[in-house]
Design an enzyme around this catalytic site. Structure first.
Site, PDB file in Angstrom:
ATOM      1  NE  ARG A 235      -4.045  -1.813   0.163  1.00 56.57           N
ATOM      2  CZ  ARG A 235      -4.171  -2.693  -0.861  1.00 56.57           C
ATOM      3  NH1 ARG A 235      -3.028  -2.980  -1.705  1.00 56.57           N
ATOM      4  NH2 ARG A 235      -5.189  -3.558  -0.895  1.00 56.57           N
ATOM      5  CG  ASP A 259       2.740  -2.618  -8.506  1.00 59.75           C
ATOM      6  OD1 ASP A 259       2.996  -2.306  -9.502  1.00 59.75           O
ATOM      7  OD2 ASP A 259       1.898  -3.401  -8.091  1.00 59.75           O
ATOM      8  CD  GLU A 264      -2.245   3.182  -5.842  1.00 55.65           C
ATOM      9  OE1 GLU A 264      -2.971   2.206  -6.258  1.00 55.65           O
ATOM     10  OE2 GLU A 264      -1.134   2.899  -5.542  1.00 55.65           O
ATOM     11  CG  HIS A 296      -1.978  -0.972  -7.621  1.00 59.90           C
ATOM     12  ND1 HIS A 296      -2.279  -0.193  -6.499  1.00 59.90           N
ATOM     13  CD2 HIS A 296      -2.163  -2.335  -7.277  1.00 59.90           C
ATOM     14  CE1 HIS A 296      -2.993  -1.008  -5.558  1.00 59.90           C
ATOM     15  NE2 HIS A 296      -2.690  -2.114  -5.858  1.00 59.90           N
TER      16      HIS A 296
END
Length: 337
Positions: A235, A259, A264, A296
């Site tokens: 996260r 990632d 985001e 992600h």
């Protein structure tokens, strides 16, 4: 059973349709995210299917209730965007997919580590420009180095096992350690400060809770070994982005692979190639040569998408028939007394 899938990408549509073949589910796929403003798209639906950045707050859930929606099916594990208290009060069921492919996420974490360490993106760009120089591409052996794993759930354990396969010493931290697993795989549990101080590679695999928010803060970054590499596939808000930028500017960190990103929403999963990036912190991160970012995508394997769709469709069908949801998937079960 009419179901509206919000924020549905082509790969979502393909796998959901495959998983629901022969069922009574009638899909309506929407490009937009769910919010109080877009909830009207579900005005004649019995269920909605949403993803990690959809906003199912109280105002949105109240509108869905008015439109006759009875079930919110998350096609992901995270549920930060859903007001579960409101859902329970309104009599709406909420389900999720708690685990799809821990191997997909763990393998992506290791892929990021390898690509960052051996500077694969830079090397690939060079050779496409016919530049075959090796200057600036020096990495380090993983073998014999120490990796720290924060969080030893399914994904953290698999990541640790892969890194052990490289011949790394693996330290782990978790409030609820699994000593039997650690002994079996040669992993050592340690307190968090020791783990951070001794690790050349630090990988985050913990859920986002009030206790883990900004677990990687300015003080923790200062305790990291000079030249250490930080990996985050969990996260975004586990890391204080501003503190991370400052640590990168001083040259203390050897590299960062992400990632996920703290802010985001509205950026990841979208094509913004023809637009101006409005997030100054993300723009700054993208200027560092030792930062590698993917949007992600750690979960994005055929196996994971198939499992996400299977569980989602099964719960939609079970809910419509008044049957119990799949084990460990119900966050709110309106049919349960």
């Amino acid at each position: 059973m009419r179901t509206v899938a919000f924020d549905a990408k082509p790969y979502d549509r393909e796998h959901l349709q495959q998983a629901s073949a022969g069922s009574d589910i009638e899909w309506r796929f929407m490009d937009c995210r769910l919010s109080a403003d877009t909830a009207a798209a579900a005005s004649d639906a019995q269920a909605v299917c949403i993803f990690v950045n959809d906003h199912a707050d109280r105002a949105c859930l109240e509108r869905l209730k008015e439109y006759g929606v009875k079930h919110i099916a998350l096609r992901c594990a995270g549920f930060n965007g859903v007001d579960l208290v409101a859902a329970k009060e309104l009599g709406l069921s909420v389900t999720r997919v708690p685990a799809y492919s821990p191997y997909a996420v763990a393998e992506h974490a290791v892929a990021l580590l390898l690509a960052l360490n051996r500077k694969i993106p830079r090397a690939n760009n060079r050779v496409h420009d016919l530049n075959f120089s090796l200057t600036g591409l020096v990495g380090f052996d993983l073998h014999g180095k120490t990796a720290g794993i924060i969080g030893t759930g399914k994904i953290g354990r698999i990541t640790a096992q892969i890194l052990r396969g490289f011949g790394m010493r693996v330290l782990a931290y978790d409030p609820y350690p699994s000593e039997e697993w650690a002994t079996q795989h040669g992993v050592e549990y340690a307190d968090r400060d020791t783990l951070v101080a001794e690790s050349e590679v630090l990988s985050l695999h913990t859920p986002l809770t009030p206790e883990t928010h900004h677990i990687i803060c300015r003080e923790m970054l200062a305790r990291m070994k000079p030249g250490a590499v930080l990996i985050n596939v969990s996260r975004g808000a586990l890391i204080d982005t501003r503190a991370l930028i400052d640590a990168l500017k001083t040259g203390r960190l050897g590299g960062v692979a992400l990632d996920v990103y703290e802010e985001e929403e509205g950026v990841f999963f979208e094509d913004l190639s023809g637009k101006i990036l409005q997030d100054d912190d993300l723009a700054r991160l993208l200027t560092f040569p030792n930062v590698l970012i993917t949007s992600h995508q750690a979960f994005l394997t055929k196996e994971a998408l198939a499992e996400i769709s299977r569980v989602t469709v099964a719960n939609l069908t079970q809910g419509a028939e008044g049957l119990p949801f799949l084990p460990e998937t119900a966050l709110v079960d309106a049919n349960s007394p």
